[in-house]
Design an enzyme around this catalytic site. Structure first.
Site, PDB file in Angstrom:
ATOM      1  CB  ALA A 286      -0.930  -0.028   1.212  1.00 18.92           C
TER       2      ALA A 286
ATOM      3  CD  GLN B 224       5.743 -10.464 -47.496  1.00 24.05           C
ATOM      4  OE1 GLN B 224       5.335  -9.535 -48.218  1.00 24.05           O
ATOM      5  NE2 GLN B 224       6.899 -11.023 -47.702  1.00 24.05           N
TER       6      GLN B 224
ATOM      7  CD  GLU C  43       4.582  -4.127  -9.202  1.00 26.71           C
ATOM      8  OE1 GLU C  43       5.793  -4.293  -9.057  1.00 26.71           O
ATOM      9  OE2 GLU C  43       3.734  -5.024  -9.012  1.00 26.71           O
TER      10      GLU C  43
HETATM   11  N1  CAA Z   1      16.234   1.548  -4.358  1.00 27.47           N
HETATM   12  C1  CAA Z   1      16.611   2.054  -3.160  1.00 27.47           C
HETATM   13  N2  CAA Z   1      16.789   3.381  -2.952  1.00 27.47           N
HETATM   14  C2  CAA Z   1      16.548   4.182  -3.986  1.00 27.47           C
HETATM   15  C3  CAA Z   1      16.137   3.723  -5.255  1.00 27.47           C
HETATM   16  C4  CAA Z   1      15.986   2.342  -5.415  1.00 27.47           C
HETATM   17  N3  CAA Z   1      15.606   1.832  -6.573  1.00 27.47           N
HETATM   18  N4  CAA Z   1      15.985   4.774  -6.081  1.00 27.47           N
HETATM   19  C5  CAA Z   1      16.306   5.859  -5.364  1.00 27.47           C
HETATM   20  N5  CAA Z   1      16.633   5.508  -4.099  1.00 27.47           N
HETATM   21  C6  CAA Z   1      17.028   6.387  -3.016  1.00 27.47           C
HETATM   22  C7  CAA Z   1      18.076   7.382  -3.479  1.00 27.47           C
HETATM   23  O1  CAA Z   1      19.383   6.855  -3.304  1.00 27.47           O
HETATM   24  C8  CAA Z   1      17.823   8.560  -2.598  1.00 27.47           C
HETATM   25  O2  CAA Z   1      18.451   8.341  -1.339  1.00 27.47           O
HETATM   26  P1  CAA Z   1      19.226   9.551  -0.564  1.00 27.47           P
HETATM   27  O3  CAA Z   1      18.148  10.565  -0.281  1.00 27.47           O
HETATM   28  O4  CAA Z   1      19.762   8.900   0.648  1.00 27.47           O
HETATM   29  O5  CAA Z   1      20.238  10.050  -1.523  1.00 27.47           O
HETATM   30  C9  CAA Z   1      16.320   8.544  -2.391  1.00 27.47           C
HETATM   31  O6  CAA Z   1      15.913   7.179  -2.627  1.00 27.47           O
HETATM   32  C10 CAA Z   1      15.570   9.450  -3.316  1.00 27.47           C
HETATM   33  O7  CAA Z   1      16.007   9.157  -4.612  1.00 27.47           O
HETATM   34  P2  CAA Z   1      15.576  10.012  -5.882  1.00 27.47           P
HETATM   35  O8  CAA Z   1      15.734  11.480  -5.543  1.00 27.47           O
HETATM   36  O9  CAA Z   1      16.284   9.480  -7.072  1.00 27.47           O
HETATM   37  O10 CAA Z   1      14.088   9.627  -5.993  1.00 27.47           O
HETATM   38  P3  CAA Z   1      12.818  10.543  -6.229  1.00 27.47           P
HETATM   39  O11 CAA Z   1      12.184  10.765  -4.922  1.00 27.47           O
HETATM   40  O12 CAA Z   1      13.173  11.692  -7.102  1.00 27.47           O
HETATM   41  O13 CAA Z   1      11.799   9.574  -7.019  1.00 27.47           O
HETATM   42  C11 CAA Z   1      10.979   8.123  -8.676  1.00 27.47           C
HETATM   43  C12 CAA Z   1      12.186   8.762  -7.968  1.00 27.47           C
HETATM   44  C13 CAA Z   1      11.657   7.341  -9.781  1.00 27.47           C
HETATM   45  C14 CAA Z   1       9.995   9.100  -9.301  1.00 27.47           C
HETATM   46  C15 CAA Z   1      10.251   7.206  -7.659  1.00 27.47           C
HETATM   47  O14 CAA Z   1       9.475   7.944  -6.756  1.00 27.47           O
HETATM   48  C16 CAA Z   1       9.393   6.191  -8.322  1.00 27.47           C
HETATM   49  O15 CAA Z   1       9.861   5.136  -8.725  1.00 27.47           O
HETATM   50  N6  CAA Z   1       8.053   6.487  -8.472  1.00 27.47           N
HETATM   51  C17 CAA Z   1       7.109   5.560  -8.991  1.00 27.47           C
HETATM   52  C18 CAA Z   1       6.367   4.895  -7.882  1.00 27.47           C
HETATM   53  C19 CAA Z   1       5.703   3.649  -8.362  1.00 27.47           C
HETATM   54  O16 CAA Z   1       6.281   2.831  -9.038  1.00 27.47           O
HETATM   55  N7  CAA Z   1       4.450   3.471  -7.941  1.00 27.47           N
HETATM   56  C20 CAA Z   1       3.742   2.304  -8.249  1.00 27.47           C
HETATM   57  C21 CAA Z   1       2.802   2.023  -7.146  1.00 27.47           C
HETATM   58  S1  CAA Z   1       2.822   0.429  -6.566  1.00 27.47           S
HETATM   59  C22 CAA Z   1       1.756  -0.445  -7.517  1.00 27.47           C
HETATM   60  O17 CAA Z   1       1.527  -0.190  -8.654  1.00 27.47           O
HETATM   61  C23 CAA Z   1       1.219  -1.507  -6.696  1.00 27.47           C
HETATM   62  C24 CAA Z   1       0.257  -2.460  -7.155  1.00 27.47           C
HETATM   63  O18 CAA Z   1      -0.660  -2.731  -6.406  1.00 27.47           O
HETATM   64  C25 CAA Z   1       0.497  -3.305  -8.363  1.00 27.47           C
END
Ligand code: CAA
Length: 387
Positions: A131, A286, A370
């Site tokens: 969530a 084709q 995701e």
């Molecule tokens: N793994 C671990 N840590 C990570 C990471 C990763 N893949 N990517 C970034 N981080 C860390 C960074 O190192 C950074 O750490 P520090 O502050 O210590 O330096 C911190 O996280 C923030 O990193 P960013 O500034 O790069 O990240 P951001 O806040 O700008 O956001 C984003 C990046 C790519 C937009 C991210 O928010 C994202 O992936 N958003 C999409 C969310 C998503 O996928 N939602 C889907 C919902 S779930 C779903 O669909 C469920 C379902 O029921 C099927």
């Protein structure tokens, strides 16, 4: 030159082949015959999930001492492809459960949390969900408003989570909440919240274009009190737990997309070989052959990207880039394959009597959940620019 000499070996191990075969047999015999009914009725027969648990699919890479199958991430990707080839609704229940609920407990849980939750989840006796998203925060996950306030030996959760796959079905949810808004990303914590917690209710069930057999629910927290022991990891680690969990989830959605695309190809091949037009089989034209050739090539490429990401995960290497590339590419392949599948079926492709229109509706979500394709490009660009 042999694969061993080049160090480039795509041969599956015996264990991986066994997992693939078990999943293929189960999917073909038990899931595929019910896929249309699952889609139509918006419900997965509970015995299918129980059987998947009994076969070890619900905790594939959970160590055996926690009730899992002790396999690797690549075996899991193989299982996901097979189940999704048969039914994407059943497939996403599996993906969300394993990648988004079992995985964070396995990687970030305390010994007590692993002992308590993993055996039930790995055997499929309990279902889990993740969530993170909220009505006003999806891609911008850090903008969440759900709050967690410490009160003695408990945390009090308040807020609403949206678009939660398995939300209604689950016995346990991994819930992300803001403990300190001033700290933004670093103020987010993750909690393991059990169904039945007072103040935690399931809200609206969404009606969807595809994957209609899986539930997508709103989860509501109104002064929901959870014990301090339900905190997953440290209080400031929630955001990183969410993002790293999603990296693994993206491999499973890539595998789901490959499964859906394969369904499109296999159903198209079967149809094109028996349907006749202008005095010959449709497969002899084709125009149709080129669609089939593109599908086959792109599916192989998507599968290779997916396997690479899973293999990197198994090797303990960084797989953020590989997972994002696999999901971006495979979801695009699935959407294109489903469009061509409908086209090859022609008018029949538009009818509920045939599987093409279900694939068309199911494929689209792989470009959204995701992490949307746009977020995948953002992650990929960030990774390649920092190299
Ligand atoms: N793994 C671990 N840590 C990570 C990471 C990763 N893949 N990517 C970034 N981080 C860390 C960074 O190192 C950074 O750490 P520090 O502050 O210590 O330096 C911190 O996280 C923030 O990193 P960013 O500034 O790069 O990240 P951001 O806040 O700008 O956001 C984003 C990046 C790519 C937009 C991210 O928010 C994202 O992936 N958003 C999409 C969310 C998503 O996928 N939602 C889907 C919902 S779930 C779903 O669909 C469920 C379902 O029921 C099927």
């Amino acid at each position: 030159m042999t694969a061993a000499e080049t160090g480039f070996d795509l041969t599956l191990t015996e264990e991986q082949e066994l997992a693939q075969r078990a999943a293929r047999d189960f999917a073909t015999e038990k899931v595929l015959p019910r896929a249309a009914e699952i889609d139509d009725q918006g419900k997965i027969p509970p015995e299918l999930l129980r059987e998947m648990g009994a076969l070890g699919f619900m905790g594939p890479y959970v160590p055996e001492r926690y009730g899992g199958s002790g396999l690797d991430a690549l075996s899991y990707a193989l299982i996901v492809e097979e189940i999704n080839r048969a039914c994407a609704s059943t497939g996403v229940v599996l993906c969300s459960h394993v990648s988004l609920a079992v995985d964070p407990i396995l990687h970030h849980g305390s010994d007590a949390q692993k002992e308590k939750y993993l055996p039930k989840l790995a055997r499929g006796e309990w279902i889990g969900c993740f969530a993170l998203s909220e009505p006003a925060s999806g891609s911008d996950a850090a903008a969440m408003r759900t709050s967690a306030r410490r009160d003695g030996d408990s945390w009090i959760l308040n807020g609403t989570k949206n678009f939660i796959t398995n939300g209604a079905l689950s016995n346990v949810a991994i819930v992300f909440a803001q403990t300190n808004p001033a700290q933004k990303r670093k103020g987010i914590a993750a909690f393991i919240v059990e169904k039945g917690t007072p103040g935690f209710t399931v809200g609206k069930l969404e009606k969807k274009l595809g994957i209609r057999g899986s539930d997508t629910a709103q989860l509501i927290f109104q002064d929901a009190r959870v014990p301090a022991a339900s905190l997953l990891g440290e209080t400031n680690e929630g955001y990183k737990i969410a993002l790293s969990t999603l990296d693994g989830g993206r491999i499973s959605i890539a595998a789901q997309a490959v499964g859906i695309a394969r369904a499109c190809l296999e159903d198209s091949l079967a149809y094109a070989k028996q349907r006749e037009a202008f005095g010959k089989k449709v497969a002899d034209f084709q125009a149709i052959q080129w669609m089939l050739a593109d599908m086959a090539t792109e599916i192989d490429a998507a599968r290779l990207l997916t396997w690479r990401a899973a293999a990197l995960k198994d090797a303990g290497e960084d797989y953020i880039l590989a997972a994002a590339e696999a999901k971006l590419f495979a979801s695009d392949v699935a959407v294109k394959a489903s469009r061509d599948c409908v086209q090859i079926f022609g008018g029949y492709g538009y009818l509920k009597d045939f599987p093409a229109e279900r694939h068309y509706r199911d494929a689209k979500i792989t470009e959204i959940y995701e992490g949307t394709s746009e977020i995948m490009k953002l992650v990929i660009a960030e990774e390649i620019l920092k190299e």
